[in-house]
Design an enzyme around this catalytic site. Structure first.
Site, short mmCIF file in Angstrom:
data_model
loop_
_atom_site.label_atom_id
_atom_site.label_comp_id
_atom_site.label_asym_id
_atom_site.label_seq_id
_atom_site.Cartn_x
_atom_site.Cartn_y
_atom_site.Cartn_z
N ARG A 1 0.83 -1.21 0.00
CA ARG A 1 0.00 0.00 0.00
C ARG A 1 0.85 1.25 0.00
O ARG A 1 1.93 1.29 0.58
CB ARG A 1 -0.82 0.07 1.28
CG ARG A 1 -1.99 -0.80 1.38
CD ARG A 1 -2.74 -0.46 2.66
NE ARG A 1 -2.92 0.99 2.78
CZ ARG A 1 -4.07 1.61 2.58
NH1 ARG A 1 -5.13 0.93 2.27
NH2 ARG A 1 -4.17 2.91 2.71
N LEU A 2 0.32 2.27 -0.61
CA LEU A 2 0.85 3.62 -0.49
C LEU A 2 -0.37 4.53 -0.61
O LEU A 2 -1.04 4.54 -1.65
CB LEU A 2 1.88 3.91 -1.59
CG LEU A 2 2.93 4.96 -1.32
CD1 LEU A 2 3.68 4.69 -0.02
CD2 LEU A 2 3.90 5.05 -2.46
N ASP A 3 -0.72 5.21 0.45
CA ASP A 3 -1.94 6.03 0.47
C ASP A 3 -1.92 7.07 -0.64
O ASP A 3 -0.87 7.50 -1.10
CB ASP A 3 -2.10 6.72 1.82
CG ASP A 3 -2.44 5.76 2.94
OD1 ASP A 3 -2.92 4.64 2.63
OD2 ASP A 3 -2.22 6.11 4.10
N ARG A 4 -3.10 7.52 -1.01
CA ARG A 4 -3.25 8.49 -2.09
C ARG A 4 -2.45 9.76 -1.82
O ARG A 4 -1.81 10.30 -2.71
CB ARG A 4 -4.73 8.86 -2.27
CG ARG A 4 -4.97 9.89 -3.36
CD ARG A 4 -6.42 10.27 -3.47
NE ARG A 4 -6.95 10.87 -2.26
CZ ARG A 4 -6.83 12.16 -1.93
NH1 ARG A 4 -6.20 12.99 -2.72
NH2 ARG A 4 -7.34 12.59 -0.81
#
Length: 83
Positions: free
Chosen positions: A42-45
């Site tokens: 994951r890598l947040d927006r």
């Protein structure tokens, strides 16, 4: 079998909620004809940084397991301005 992307902030990785078109996976598919990529972590927006994508399911499983078992790690570095 691995694609490394420098993801800018404000661009989501994959379609969700109100973000349907302008996503990392969408841009890679439309502009670079890269389809069927697998998100490894994951890598947040709102977060910019290095994003690992796998080009096949086997590589995705291996990398996901490496993160889960601690053999691969993410490190965050924050640049702060002001006090």
């Amino acid at each position: 079998n691995i694609l490394v992307v420098n993801k800018p902030c404000s661009l989501p990785v994959h379609p969700s909620g109100r973000y349907r078109r302008n996503t990392v996976l969408g841009v890679l598919a439309k502009e670079h004809h890269m389809h069927g990529l697998f998100n490894v972590h994951r890598l947040d927006r709102v977060t910019s940084g290095v994003l690992l994508l796998a080009k096949d399911r086997g590589t995705a499983l291996q990398l996901t397991q490496a993160f889960r078992e601690g053999r691969a790690r993410k490190r965050y570095l924050a640049r702060v301005r002001g006090r």
